[in-house]
Design a protein around this motif. Structure first.
Motif, PDB file in Angstrom:
ATOM      1  N   CYS A  66      15.348 -65.712  25.151  1.00 36.86           N
ATOM      2  CA  CYS A  66      14.715 -66.682  25.934  1.00 36.86           C
ATOM      3  C   CYS A  66      15.729 -67.994  26.055  1.00 36.86           C
ATOM      4  O   CYS A  66      15.551 -68.601  27.071  1.00 36.86           O
ATOM      5  N   MET A  67      16.022 -68.296  24.836  1.00 38.35           N
ATOM      6  CA  MET A  67      16.885 -69.580  24.961  1.00 38.35           C
ATOM      7  C   MET A  67      18.260 -69.336  25.860  1.00 38.35           C
ATOM      8  O   MET A  67      18.568 -70.263  26.815  1.00 38.35           O
ATOM      9  N   THR A  68      18.917 -68.172  25.663  1.00 36.01           N
ATOM     10  CA  THR A  68      19.973 -67.992  26.520  1.00 36.01           C
ATOM     11  C   THR A  68      19.885 -67.925  28.181  1.00 36.01           C
ATOM     12  O   THR A  68      20.549 -68.470  29.007  1.00 36.01           O
ATOM     13  N   LEU A  69      18.595 -67.466  28.473  1.00 34.18           N
ATOM     14  CA  LEU A  69      18.082 -67.421  29.725  1.00 34.18           C
ATOM     15  C   LEU A  69      17.751 -68.655  30.299  1.00 34.18           C
ATOM     16  O   LEU A  69      18.226 -69.080  31.497  1.00 34.18           O
ATOM     17  N   LEU A  70      17.651 -69.552  29.632  1.00 28.41           N
ATOM     18  CA  LEU A  70      17.403 -71.036  29.988  1.00 28.41           C
ATOM     19  C   LEU A  70      18.696 -71.623  30.064  1.00 28.41           C
ATOM     20  O   LEU A  70      18.896 -72.503  31.036  1.00 28.41           O
ATOM     21  N   LEU A  71      19.703 -71.492  29.240  1.00 27.18           N
ATOM     22  CA  LEU A  71      20.951 -72.268  29.239  1.00 27.18           C
ATOM     23  C   LEU A  71      21.893 -71.446  30.231  1.00 27.18           C
ATOM     24  O   LEU A  71      22.876 -72.149  30.353  1.00 27.18           O
ATOM     25  N   GLY A  72      21.616 -70.319  30.690  1.00 26.63           N
ATOM     26  CA  GLY A  72      22.617 -69.717  31.453  1.00 26.63           C
ATOM     27  C   GLY A  72      23.826 -69.060  31.098  1.00 26.63           C
ATOM     28  O   GLY A  72      24.579 -68.440  31.563  1.00 26.63           O
ATOM     29  N   SER A  73      23.423 -68.654  29.619  1.00 28.98           N
ATOM     30  CA  SER A  73      24.689 -68.216  28.795  1.00 28.98           C
ATOM     31  C   SER A  73      24.225 -66.693  28.607  1.00 28.98           C
ATOM     32  O   SER A  73      24.766 -66.299  27.514  1.00 28.98           O
ATOM     33  N   TRP A  74      23.288 -66.121  29.296  1.00 27.78           N
ATOM     34  CA  TRP A  74      22.984 -64.749  29.060  1.00 27.78           C
ATOM     35  C   TRP A  74      23.982 -63.862  29.444  1.00 27.78           C
ATOM     36  O   TRP A  74      23.984 -62.578  29.002  1.00 27.78           O
ATOM     37  N   LYS A  75      24.604 -64.214  30.623  1.00 22.89           N
ATOM     38  CA  LYS A  75      26.086 -63.582  30.631  1.00 22.89           C
ATOM     39  C   LYS A  75      27.025 -64.560  31.368  1.00 22.89           C
ATOM     40  O   LYS A  75      26.728 -65.760  31.288  1.00 22.89           O
ATOM     41  N   ASN A  76      28.250 -64.384  31.605  1.00 19.73           N
ATOM     42  CA  ASN A  76      29.260 -64.960  31.972  1.00 19.73           C
ATOM     43  C   ASN A  76      28.845 -65.578  33.139  1.00 19.73           C
ATOM     44  O   ASN A  76      28.481 -64.938  34.280  1.00 19.73           O
ATOM     45  N   LYS A  77      28.652 -67.083  33.323  1.00 14.22           N
ATOM     46  CA  LYS A  77      28.338 -67.683  34.423  1.00 14.22           C
ATOM     47  C   LYS A  77      27.229 -67.429  34.961  1.00 14.22           C
ATOM     48  O   LYS A  77      26.879 -67.101  36.151  1.00 14.22           O
ATOM     49  N   GLY A  78      26.226 -67.135  34.163  1.00  8.66           N
ATOM     50  CA  GLY A  78      24.853 -66.623  34.461  1.00  8.66           C
ATOM     51  C   GLY A  78      24.130 -67.858  35.076  1.00  8.66           C
ATOM     52  O   GLY A  78      24.182 -69.244  34.782  1.00  8.66           O
ATOM     53  N   THR A  79      22.811 -67.397  35.825  1.00  8.59           N
ATOM     54  CA  THR A  79      22.172 -68.528  36.343  1.00  8.59           C
ATOM     55  C   THR A  79      21.132 -69.299  35.050  1.00  8.59           C
ATOM     56  O   THR A  79      20.677 -68.566  34.471  1.00  8.59           O
ATOM     57  N   PRO A  80      20.974 -70.440  34.963  1.00  5.11           N
ATOM     58  CA  PRO A  80      20.398 -71.094  34.082  1.00  5.11           C
ATOM     59  C   PRO A  80      19.013 -71.253  34.531  1.00  5.11           C
ATOM     60  O   PRO A  80      18.592 -70.913  35.634  1.00  5.11           O
ATOM     61  N   CYS A  81      18.076 -71.613  33.423  1.00  3.06           N
ATOM     62  CA  CYS A  81      16.719 -71.996  33.688  1.00  3.06           C
ATOM     63  C   CYS A  81      15.855 -70.830  34.188  1.00  3.06           C
ATOM     64  O   CYS A  81      14.920 -70.877  35.194  1.00  3.06           O
ATOM     65  N   ILE A  82      16.362 -69.754  33.946  1.00  4.39           N
ATOM     66  CA  ILE A  82      15.235 -68.360  34.225  1.00  4.39           C
ATOM     67  C   ILE A  82      14.294 -68.051  33.160  1.00  4.39           C
ATOM     68  O   ILE A  82      14.390 -68.184  31.949  1.00  4.39           O
ATOM     69  N   VAL A  83      13.065 -68.251  33.528  1.00  2.66           N
ATOM     70  CA  VAL A  83      11.735 -67.916  32.862  1.00  2.66           C
ATOM     71  C   VAL A  83      11.128 -66.746  32.846  1.00  2.66           C
ATOM     72  O   VAL A  83      10.596 -66.353  34.052  1.00  2.66           O
ATOM     73  N   THR A  84      11.388 -65.645  32.038  1.00  4.95           N
ATOM     74  CA  THR A  84      10.716 -64.288  32.278  1.00  4.95           C
ATOM     75  C   THR A  84       9.028 -64.528  32.027  1.00  4.95           C
ATOM     76  O   THR A  84       8.889 -65.357  31.192  1.00  4.95           O
ATOM     77  N   LYS A  85       8.571 -63.632  32.426  1.00  2.00           N
ATOM     78  CA  LYS A  85       6.757 -63.751  31.841  1.00  2.00           C
ATOM     79  C   LYS A  85       6.959 -63.520  30.514  1.00  2.00           C
ATOM     80  O   LYS A  85       5.976 -64.245  30.010  1.00  2.00           O
ATOM     81  N   SER A  86       7.746 -62.578  30.182  1.00  4.88           N
ATOM     82  CA  SER A  86       7.632 -62.327  28.505  1.00  4.88           C
ATOM     83  C   SER A  86       8.113 -63.706  27.760  1.00  4.88           C
ATOM     84  O   SER A  86       7.213 -64.021  26.715  1.00  4.88           O
ATOM     85  N   CYS A  87       8.908 -64.243  28.180  1.00  9.11           N
ATOM     86  CA  CYS A  87       9.346 -65.309  27.521  1.00  9.11           C
ATOM     87  C   CYS A  87       8.154 -66.464  27.714  1.00  9.11           C
ATOM     88  O   CYS A  87       7.967 -67.155  26.505  1.00  9.11           O
ATOM     89  N   ARG A  88       7.773 -66.686  28.945  1.00 13.10           N
ATOM     90  CA  ARG A  88       6.750 -67.824  29.293  1.00 13.10           C
ATOM     91  C   ARG A  88       5.377 -67.601  28.341  1.00 13.10           C
ATOM     92  O   ARG A  88       4.930 -68.366  27.825  1.00 13.10           O
ATOM     93  N   ASP A  89       4.968 -65.986  28.364  1.00  8.24           N
ATOM     94  CA  ASP A  89       3.908 -65.965  27.579  1.00  8.24           C
ATOM     95  C   ASP A  89       4.263 -66.047  26.184  1.00  8.24           C
ATOM     96  O   ASP A  89       3.115 -66.694  25.235  1.00  8.24           O
ATOM     97  N   THR A  90       5.217 -65.660  25.775  1.00  8.25           N
ATOM     98  CA  THR A  90       5.371 -65.851  24.125  1.00  8.25           C
ATOM     99  C   THR A  90       5.494 -67.291  23.736  1.00  8.25           C
ATOM    100  O   THR A  90       5.073 -67.721  22.627  1.00  8.25           O
ATOM    101  N   MET A  91       6.371 -68.166  24.417  1.00 16.30           N
ATOM    102  CA  MET A  91       6.447 -69.511  24.200  1.00 16.30           C
ATOM    103  C   MET A  91       5.383 -70.369  24.618  1.00 16.30           C
ATOM    104  O   MET A  91       5.335 -71.619  24.021  1.00 16.30           O
ATOM    105  N   THR A  92       4.309 -69.858  25.078  1.00 22.99           N
ATOM    106  CA  THR A  92       3.152 -70.788  25.303  1.00 22.99           C
ATOM    107  C   THR A  92       1.985 -69.956  24.423  1.00 22.99           C
ATOM    108  O   THR A  92       0.779 -70.504  24.701  1.00 22.99           O
ATOM    109  N   LEU A  93       2.305 -69.137  23.651  1.00 23.69           N
ATOM    110  CA  LEU A  93       1.093 -68.704  22.692  1.00 23.69           C
ATOM    111  C   LEU A  93       0.616 -69.525  21.687  1.00 23.69           C
ATOM    112  O   LEU A  93       1.333 -70.146  21.174  1.00 23.69           O
ATOM    113  N   PHE A  94      -0.602 -69.704  21.837  1.00 24.79           N
ATOM    114  CA  PHE A  94      -1.276 -70.716  20.915  1.00 24.79           C
ATOM    115  C   PHE A  94      -1.508 -70.048  19.340  1.00 24.79           C
ATOM    116  O   PHE A  94      -1.769 -68.848  19.571  1.00 24.79           O
TER     117      PHE A  94
END
Length: 350
Positions: free
Chosen positions: A150-178
């Motif tokens: 989830c961190m690499t999707l935000l950073l854009g480092s999930w692949k070479n010259k990847g698009t940053p700030c990607i928030v998948t439903k899985s990441c959003r649900d996990t990172m907002t779980l109380f």
């Protein structure tokens, strides 16, 4: 009336002197830690290096804003400038060693490996006890592998010259779980911190839960830090029978860096300073594990592609790489807070 005025002046002078002593203690500790990094720059893991890079950002901000009011303050600033120069040199070497030792992992977190990524708070606020969870899960909510993804999707480092700030439903649900405890909770906060520092907007876009409609990225940070405050208070009062020192200091680092000044408690500072090995300069040193580390190194030689966990690495002298990194960056946070305290315009917002 004159007597009251004199008493107020004396109280202010005593508080200033006490703060100057604390700043001396912090600078002395950081100088010893810099010596440790100089000795171990080839061996310290990614978490440890990131901790020193956050410290570097904190020191540069401290030097920039340091009040030049008296000879003591000027001497302390001179010490901080010398520390910045030492860290500039050995951190360049430490980052180069990370790239050489594990290129894939280095590339995944390369955006974090510069002091300029880390933003130092300009304003302060407090946590809110009313936001504490009514109950907390007994086990972690997710593993390190998912957190890293989830961190690499935000950073854009999930692949070479990847698009940053990607928030998948899985990441959003996990990172907002109380209700998450310990490292899950601190990494939820770190996720939002990294997104904010990266400049990601609309991290919560697509969350259709009506109960979360009014929650912003800042709202989540306040919720998480309010729960991390409760965790730290319990750990400190229970003499750390329930949690490790490591997560206690990590909470201070992350919530302090998020601008919550109530984490910068003097008792907690003294406790952090007491955990430093004054001879070696690191934190979390345990001489009992040295023989075990030698055995682990032999195993790594037999399995050269075996990945060492990012979260922890115990070095040959028994030092904790992760705990040292979070401790020095937490101390850098204390330093900046004490300097901000001298500027009434930066006092915590009520």
């Amino acid at each position: 009336m004159a007597g009251l005025y004199l008493a107020a002046l004396l109280a202010l002078a005593a508080a200033t002197a006490s703060q100057e002593e604390l700043i001396d203690d912090v600078l002395g500790s950081l100088s010893r830690s810099a010596s440790f990094l100089e000795d171990q720059h080839q061996n310290i893991n990614l978490d440890g290096v990131v901790g020193f890079l956050i410290l570097q950002a904190e020191l540069k901000e401290a030097v920039r804003t340091w009040p030049h009011t008296d000879p003591v303050s000027w001497a302390q600033r001179t010490t901080a400038v010398a520390l910045v120069k030492r860290l500039d040199l050995c951190l360049a070497r430490a980052v180069a060693a990370l790239e050489q030792n594990d290129l894939k992992y280095y590339r995944e977190f390369e955006p974090l490996l510069t002091w300029s990524f880390w933003v130092i708070p300009k304003e302060w606020s407090f946590t809110d006890p009313s936001l504490v969870y009514s109950s907390t899960r007994k086990t972690e909510c997710y593993d390190e592998q998912l957190s890293d993804k989830c961190m690499t999707l935000l950073l854009g480092s999930w692949k070479n010259k990847g698009t940053p700030c990607i928030v998948t439903k899985s990441c959003r649900d996990t990172m907002t779980l109380f209700g998450c405890p310990d490292y899950s909770l601190s990494h939820q906060l770190l996720y939002f911190m990294i997104g904010t520092m990266k400049g990601c907007t609309s991290m919560l876009k697509g969350d259709l839960r009506a109960s979360r409609a009014n929650l912003t990225e800042q709202s989540y940070q306040k919720i998480f830090c309010s729960n991390m405050m409760k965790s730290n208070q319990e750990s400190f009062s229970d003499h750390f029978s329930k949690q490790t020192h490591d997560i206690f200091i990590e909470n201070i680092l992350l919530c302090g860096l998020s601008g919550f000044s109530d984490f910068y408690q003097t008792d907690w500072l003294h406790h952090i300073l007491s955990l430093q090995d004054r001879e070696v300069g690191c934190f979390g040193r345990d001489g009992r594990v040295i023989s075990q580390i030698i055995g682990d190194e032999l195993l790594e030689q037999l399995q050269p592609h075996r990945r060492v966990k990012r979260r922890e690495k115990t070095l040959q002298d028994g030092c904790s790489s992760h705990m040292t990194g979070v401790a020095v960056s937490a101390l850098g946070g204390y330093l900046n807070y004490y300097l901000a305290e001298q500027d009434i315009t930066k006092r915590p917002l009520s």
